[in-house]
Every structure is written in structure tokens, then in C-alpha cells.
Scaffold this active site. Structure first.
Site, PDB file in Angstrom:
ATOM      1  N   HIS A 316       0.846  -0.919  -0.004  1.00 18.12           N
ATOM      2  CA  HIS A 316       0.114  -0.018  -0.016  1.00 18.12           C
ATOM      3  C   HIS A 316       1.095   1.279   0.031  1.00 18.12           C
ATOM      4  O   HIS A 316       1.797   1.319   0.637  1.00 18.12           O
ATOM      5  CB  HIS A 316      -0.955   0.052   1.219  1.00 18.12           C
ATOM      6  CG  HIS A 316      -1.874   0.935   0.924  1.00 18.12           C
ATOM      7  ND1 HIS A 316      -2.004   2.221   1.430  1.00 18.12           N
ATOM      8  CD2 HIS A 316      -3.326   0.679   0.730  1.00 18.12           C
ATOM      9  CE1 HIS A 316      -3.330   2.857   0.966  1.00 18.12           C
ATOM     10  NE2 HIS A 316      -3.989   1.744   0.560  1.00 18.12           N
ATOM     11  N   ASP A 373      -8.053  -5.431   0.068  1.00 16.28           N
ATOM     12  CA  ASP A 373      -8.495  -6.382  -0.986  1.00 16.28           C
ATOM     13  C   ASP A 373      -8.011  -7.772  -0.506  1.00 16.28           C
ATOM     14  O   ASP A 373      -8.494  -8.866  -1.178  1.00 16.28           O
ATOM     15  CB  ASP A 373      -7.869  -6.050  -2.448  1.00 16.28           C
ATOM     16  CG  ASP A 373      -8.647  -4.651  -2.592  1.00 16.28           C
ATOM     17  OD1 ASP A 373      -9.686  -4.489  -2.291  1.00 16.28           O
ATOM     18  OD2 ASP A 373      -7.624  -3.646  -3.151  1.00 16.28           O
TER      19      ASP A 373
HETATM   20  N1  CMC Z   1       4.042  -7.814  -4.870  1.00 16.83           N
HETATM   21  C1  CMC Z   1       5.360  -7.908  -4.981  1.00 16.83           C
HETATM   22  N2  CMC Z   1       6.314  -6.897  -4.970  1.00 16.83           N
HETATM   23  C2  CMC Z   1       5.524  -5.655  -4.687  1.00 16.83           C
HETATM   24  C3  CMC Z   1       4.002  -5.554  -4.477  1.00 16.83           C
HETATM   25  C4  CMC Z   1       3.489  -6.693  -4.623  1.00 16.83           C
HETATM   26  N3  CMC Z   1       2.234  -6.643  -4.333  1.00 16.83           N
HETATM   27  N4  CMC Z   1       3.796  -4.188  -4.181  1.00 16.83           N
HETATM   28  C5  CMC Z   1       4.963  -3.671  -4.202  1.00 16.83           C
HETATM   29  N5  CMC Z   1       5.866  -4.494  -4.409  1.00 16.83           N
HETATM   30  C6  CMC Z   1       7.536  -3.876  -4.494  1.00 16.83           C
HETATM   31  C7  CMC Z   1       7.736  -3.227  -5.794  1.00 16.83           C
HETATM   32  O1  CMC Z   1       8.070  -4.325  -6.689  1.00 16.83           O
HETATM   33  C8  CMC Z   1       8.871  -2.429  -5.346  1.00 16.83           C
HETATM   34  O2  CMC Z   1      10.028  -3.180  -5.395  1.00 16.83           O
HETATM   35  P1  CMC Z   1      11.565  -2.694  -5.610  1.00 16.83           P
HETATM   36  O3  CMC Z   1      11.803  -1.608  -4.663  1.00 16.83           O
HETATM   37  O4  CMC Z   1      12.636  -3.768  -5.599  1.00 16.83           O
HETATM   38  O5  CMC Z   1      11.464  -2.022  -7.043  1.00 16.83           O
HETATM   39  C9  CMC Z   1       8.622  -1.842  -3.946  1.00 16.83           C
HETATM   40  O6  CMC Z   1       7.686  -2.870  -3.622  1.00 16.83           O
HETATM   41  C10 CMC Z   1       7.771  -0.469  -4.038  1.00 16.83           C
HETATM   42  O7  CMC Z   1       6.660  -0.819  -4.772  1.00 16.83           O
HETATM   43  P2  CMC Z   1       5.888   0.291  -5.436  1.00 16.83           P
HETATM   44  O8  CMC Z   1       5.273  -0.105  -6.716  1.00 16.83           O
HETATM   45  O9  CMC Z   1       6.935   1.575  -5.897  1.00 16.83           O
HETATM   46  O10 CMC Z   1       4.893   0.784  -4.269  1.00 16.83           O
HETATM   47  P3  CMC Z   1       3.581   1.780  -4.679  1.00 16.83           P
HETATM   48  O11 CMC Z   1       3.445   2.504  -3.223  1.00 16.83           O
HETATM   49  O12 CMC Z   1       3.875   2.763  -5.779  1.00 16.83           O
HETATM   50  O13 CMC Z   1       2.434   0.826  -4.928  1.00 16.83           O
HETATM   51  C11 CMC Z   1       0.755  -0.609  -4.805  1.00 16.83           C
HETATM   52  C12 CMC Z   1       1.445   0.511  -4.241  1.00 16.83           C
HETATM   53  C13 CMC Z   1      -0.637  -1.013  -3.841  1.00 16.83           C
HETATM   54  C14 CMC Z   1      -0.006  -0.280  -6.098  1.00 16.83           C
HETATM   55  C15 CMC Z   1       1.469  -1.965  -4.886  1.00 16.83           C
HETATM   56  O14 CMC Z   1       1.841  -2.473  -3.637  1.00 16.83           O
HETATM   57  C16 CMC Z   1       0.852  -3.002  -5.586  1.00 16.83           C
HETATM   58  O15 CMC Z   1       0.807  -3.296  -6.784  1.00 16.83           O
HETATM   59  N6  CMC Z   1       0.086  -4.128  -4.866  1.00 16.83           N
HETATM   60  C17 CMC Z   1      -0.725  -4.971  -5.481  1.00 16.83           C
HETATM   61  C18 CMC Z   1      -1.995  -4.625  -5.838  1.00 16.83           C
HETATM   62  C19 CMC Z   1      -2.907  -4.253  -4.677  1.00 16.83           C
HETATM   63  O16 CMC Z   1      -3.073  -5.100  -3.912  1.00 16.83           O
HETATM   64  N7  CMC Z   1      -3.623  -3.156  -4.706  1.00 16.83           N
HETATM   65  C20 CMC Z   1      -4.581  -2.752  -3.820  1.00 16.83           C
HETATM   66  C21 CMC Z   1      -4.235  -1.537  -2.839  1.00 16.83           C
HETATM   67  S1  CMC Z   1      -5.262  -1.536  -1.608  1.00 16.83           S
HETATM   68  C22 CMC Z   1      -6.802  -1.072  -2.062  1.00 16.83           C
HETATM   69  C23 CMC Z   1      -7.033   0.471  -2.571  1.00 16.83           C
HETATM   70  O17 CMC Z   1      -6.936   1.195  -1.821  1.00 16.83           O
HETATM   71  O18 CMC Z   1      -6.822   0.750  -3.638  1.00 16.83           O
END
Ligand code: CMC
Length: 427
Positions: A316, A373
Site C-alpha cells: 500500500h 483487498d
Molecule cells: N508484490 C510484490 N512486490 C511488490 C508488491 C506486490 N504486491 N507491491 C510492491 N512491490 C514491490 C515493488 O516491486 C517495489 O520493489 P523494488 O523497490 O525492489 O522495485 C517496491 O515493492 C515498492 O513498490 P511500488 O510499486 O513502488 O509501491 P507503490 O506505493 O507505488 O504501490 C501498490 C502500491 C498498492 C500499487 C502496490 O503495492 C501493488 O501493486 N500492490 C498489488 C495491488 C494491490 O493489492 N492493490 C490494492 C491496494 S489497497 C486498495 C486500495 O486502496 O486501492
């Protein structure tokens, strides 16, 4: 030096510039950089707005480090356990929990406004049966702007609340119609004798003529525990400050567009897998994993930087210790396990993923915890709701949050059209 300012020094020309620090009632202070370009000739750069507060708001507070979420100052745990979704809607809209009489009148108003125009029903009927409910929902909410065009120019608070209650009341009907369309079965009209959440389950499940399936064990076809579970899911989704879909709603509203068009844009933004669409993807992923013995291999894939596979329902942008909504849902899931006969295979896979990820250095070092989720899908599956409807359920819960944020935006004299700039790197 003044304590309520912050100095920016440009080492290129040795000039310094002062900016005001504005303090929040709770949470981080902000530096007011609205005059930054005027003073320095430069823009600030923040892809994905990770360090940017885009507005002042008094609706929802999140402390991502502590895993705290409050609507109008009240903790989400308190609302989920002791208050209904309609009380929560009233709280978000009006800033206070309702009295008994206020709640009754709000409830009746929503019941009476739950019907949709017959022409809108015809429009939904024109979609192919293969249409995703989110596509129908987003389109029909845009269409709703044609049926209530007068809300484009709202003149007073009364009209504003009418616009808000109208969409909150009609969203479940639109979602239920979208669902029945995707199943190829006749639409069921709302029943004003039923509460908000019971009525939604009724519109999903009833047979033509409003008859309910009879069960041999004599249980009501819609059980009180199912209503309670779904009501809590709605409450937990009701608002979440300036996330992607809410920011979309505010952005569209900032252009002076019709409020329902702004909500429709929010629905589209929510649909993506990185946002609300994750709840559908979580169950798809658990089913793809198929068995507890396959979990390790998928965890390895999620950690592999060369593989774009992500664990859905993990991570998140704001919560860095735990998501309090996920905690509340996990508790609900545990409580419902036996009564709702939750799918034990899906739960076993989910529990194994959780167990590994909470210890694994990859997830721990990146603060990746289960989000809301991760848990909602298992409960929705037990409520016999088809997977493509999961994000539409999120929409029903979140509509009140979007509309409250939109109203706050409109009421704030400092609001402006959203118009960011760029760092140009082209020819
Ligand atoms: N599985 C594996 N690796 C992950 C995941 C995951 N679900 N989420 C983030 N990472 C890794 C990502 O690859 C990155 O690694 P590195 O630093 O080595 O490049 C690091 O963690 C940071 O990720 P980010 O994409 O820069 O983080 P963000 O804050 O931009 O993204 C997120 C947040 C929710 C989009 C992301 O964690 C994600 O895609 N999660 C899966 C989808 C999900 O469950 N979404 C629902 C969010 S909660 C409901 C809502 O409020 O919408």
C-alpha cells in the site's frame, strides 16, 4: 529565523526563498509551495504525488505508520464494530453520527431514491451479457448525469445533499442491474421495505417477481449474518482520503463537470488492478495458485525483479505497518469462517501466503503487508457474489466518500482546476 517558514536555497544562483509551513491538526505539516514557480522559475517534481498534499480536507485521517484510519475523527474499528454503513454515510456527509430520528429519515430517503429511470434500465439492457459490471456501472453513472442534468449547477446546500443522496441510493441498483445483465437474468427492482444492504443482496438474488429461493433447512435466503458482513465491507471501503480514484473525482469536478460524471471517472480509476480492481485479482490469483503446495513458487515469482508478477492484495502506498481495514476484515473473516462456510481451500492458500510474506525479508523490507483487498474476496465469495462484482461492491461502499470529497472541493474557495506541469524531455 521564523519557525513557520522553510527556506529553499538554490545552489545554482545562491538565492534563497521562504515558504510557509502549514500545520495539520494531525499528521505531517506541509510546505506551501503554491508560489514556488512564481518565485523560483522552477517546478517541483513528484511522480505519483508521493510527497504532495493536493488539498486541505477535514473528512478522513490516515496515519500510515501507525495503521490508523478515522472518518471525521472516529476510528474505523469503532465504526466497523458498532455502527452501520448508513450511520457511516451520514457521518461522512454531515460530519456527525446521526440521532435515531435523523438516521430513520436518511434511511427512508435512500430507500425512496433507490429506483432508476426505466430508460436507464433499457440502456443497461443494451450491453452485451459479456460486459464487465464495472463497465456498465461507469457508463450508467455517466448516463445518470443526463437524467439529473440540473445537478450541474447546484445553487444551495439542500440541492447538494439531494444530489449526494440520489447517487448513494441509486448506485446499488445500478450495480445489481449490471450484475444481473452479466448473468443474463431479469432485473429486480428495489424493495423499499428492505434496508440498504439487505435490498442490495435481494436485488442480486431474487427471482422474477421478487420471490426468494426456498431453502430446505428453513434458513432465510438472506441471512442476518450476510447482511452484517456486507454492511461492514461497505463501511470499511467508505472513504480513504486522496487515493487515485478520489483524486480523479476531485480533478474532474475541478473542471466544472457534472458531479455524476466525476463519480463515473472515479469508478473508472478504481477499476485498475493497482487500486480497487485488486480484490477481483486476489481471488483470481488464489485460484491460479490452486494449492498450498504451489505457494512457495509464486512467492519466488513475486520477488523476482525480472518477473512482473505481483502478489495481489499486498502493499500500500500509505500503510507501512498494517492496513487497519485489512485487520478488521481478517477479524470478520475469522468470525464468519464457520457460519458462512468460507472456502477453506482459498483460505488455506491465503493463510500460507500471509504466513510466508509476513516473515520474508523481501516483503518485510519493503513494508508489504496484506491490504483490504486481500481479505474481502474470500468473504464476498462466501456471499455467493461472482468475482467480476467485487470491485462494484467497492464502488457501492466508496460512493459516499467520493461525493463527500467532491462537496468539500466545491465548498472550498481555494479550490482550483487541477493543472500540473511537467519536466519536458522531448525534442
Ligand atoms: N508484490 C510484490 N512486490 C511488490 C508488491 C506486490 N504486491 N507491491 C510492491 N512491490 C514491490 C515493488 O516491486 C517495489 O520493489 P523494488 O523497490 O525492489 O522495485 C517496491 O515493492 C515498492 O513498490 P511500488 O510499486 O513502488 O509501491 P507503490 O506505493 O507505488 O504501490 C501498490 C502500491 C498498492 C500499487 C502496490 O503495492 C501493488 O501493486 N500492490 C498489488 C495491488 C494491490 O493489492 N492493490 C490494492 C491496494 S489497497 C486498495 C486500495 O486502496 O486501492
Amino acid at each position: 529565523m521564523k519557525k513557520d517558514t522553510c527556506t529553499f536555497i538554490n545552489n545554482r544562483n545562491n538565492k534563497s526563498y521562504e515558504f510557509k509551513i502549514l500545520d495539520a491538526n494531525r499528521g505531517p505539516s506541509v510546505i506551501d509551495i503554491s508560489s514556488f514557480y512564481k518565485k523560483t522559475g522552477m517546478f517541483t517534481f513528484d511522480v505519483g504525488y508521493t510527497s504532495t498534499a493536493s488539498c486541505k480536507s477535514a473528512i478522513t485521517f490516515i496515519d500510515g505508520e501507525k495503521g490508523e484510519l478515522r472518518y471525521r475523527g472516529i476510528a474505523i474499528e469503532e465504526l466497523a464494530e458498532n455502527h452501520s454503513y448508513l450511520e457511516t454515510c451520514f457521518l461522512l456527509l454531515y460530519g456527525l453520527l446521526p440521532t435515531e430520528k435523523q438516521l430513520l429519515s436518511f434511511d427512508l430517503e435512500l430507500r425512496h431514491r433507490s429506483f432508476i429511470d426505466e430508460n436507464l434500465k433499457t440502456l443497461i439492457g443494451a450491453f452485451p451479457d459479456t460486459a464487465h459490471p464495472m463497465s456498465i456501472l461507469s457508463s450508467s453513472v455517466t448516463a445518470l448525469a443526463s437524467f439529473y442534468y440540473e445537478h450541474l449547477d447546484i445553487k444551495n446546500d439542500e440541492e447538494c445533499f439531494e444530489m449526494a443522496t440520489r447517487i448513494i441510493a441509486k448506485i446499488p441498483t445500478l450495480a445489481a442491474f449490471a450484475y444481473r445483465k452479466s448473468l443474463g437474468v431479469p432485473f429486480i427492482y428495489p424493495d423499499i421495505d428492505k434496508s440498504f444492504t439487505e435490498n442490495f443482496l435481494y436485488m442480486l438474488r431474487a427471482y422474477p417477481g421478487g420471490k426468494m429461493k426456498r431453502t430446505v433447512d428453513g434458513n432465510d435466503e438472506i441471512r442476518a449474518i450476510e447482511i452484517k458482513a456486507l454492511d461492514t465491507i461497505f463501511t470499511l471501503h467508505a472513504d480513504h482520503e486522496q487515493n487515485a480514484s478520489t483524486t480523479t473525482v476531485r480533478t474532474v469536478a475541478s473542471t466544472g463537470a457534472h458531479p455524476y460524471v466525476a463519480i463515473s471517472a472515479g469508478i473508472s480509476a478504481l477499476w485498475g488492478r493497482a487500486h480497487g480492481g485488486a480484490n477481483e485479482s486476489v481471488i483470481a490469483q488464489l485460484e491460479m495458485i490452486g494449492d498450498v503446495s504451489n505457494v512457495d513458487a509464486f512467492i519466488e515469482r513475486a520477488k523476482d525483479p525480472h518477473d512482473d508478477f505481483r502478489l495481489m492484495g499486498f502493499g500500500h502506498r500509505v500503510y507501512k505497518n498494517f492496513d487497519p481495514r485489512a485487520k478488521a476484515l481478517k477479524k470478520l473473516q475469522d468470525e464468519l469462517k464457520d457460519e458462512l462456510k468460507l472456502d477453506s481451500k482459498l483460505m488455506q492458500i491465503a493463510e500460507r501466503i500471509e504466513e510466508i510474506a509476513l516473515k520474508d525479508d523481501y516483503f518485510v523490507s519493503r513494508n508489504l503487508y496484506p491490504n483490504i483487498d486481500f481479505y474481502s474476496g474470500v468473504i464476498l465469495t462466501a456471499l455467493r457474489i461472482e468475482r467480476p462484482m467485487f470491485t462494484a461492491i467497492f464502488v457501492i461502499g466508496r460512493t459516499v466518500g467520493w461525493i463527500t470529497q467532491l462537496m468539500e472541493f466545491r465548498a472550498d474557495p481555494a479550490s482550483k482546476i487541477t493543472r500540473p506541469r511537467q519536466l519536458y524531455v522531448g525534442k
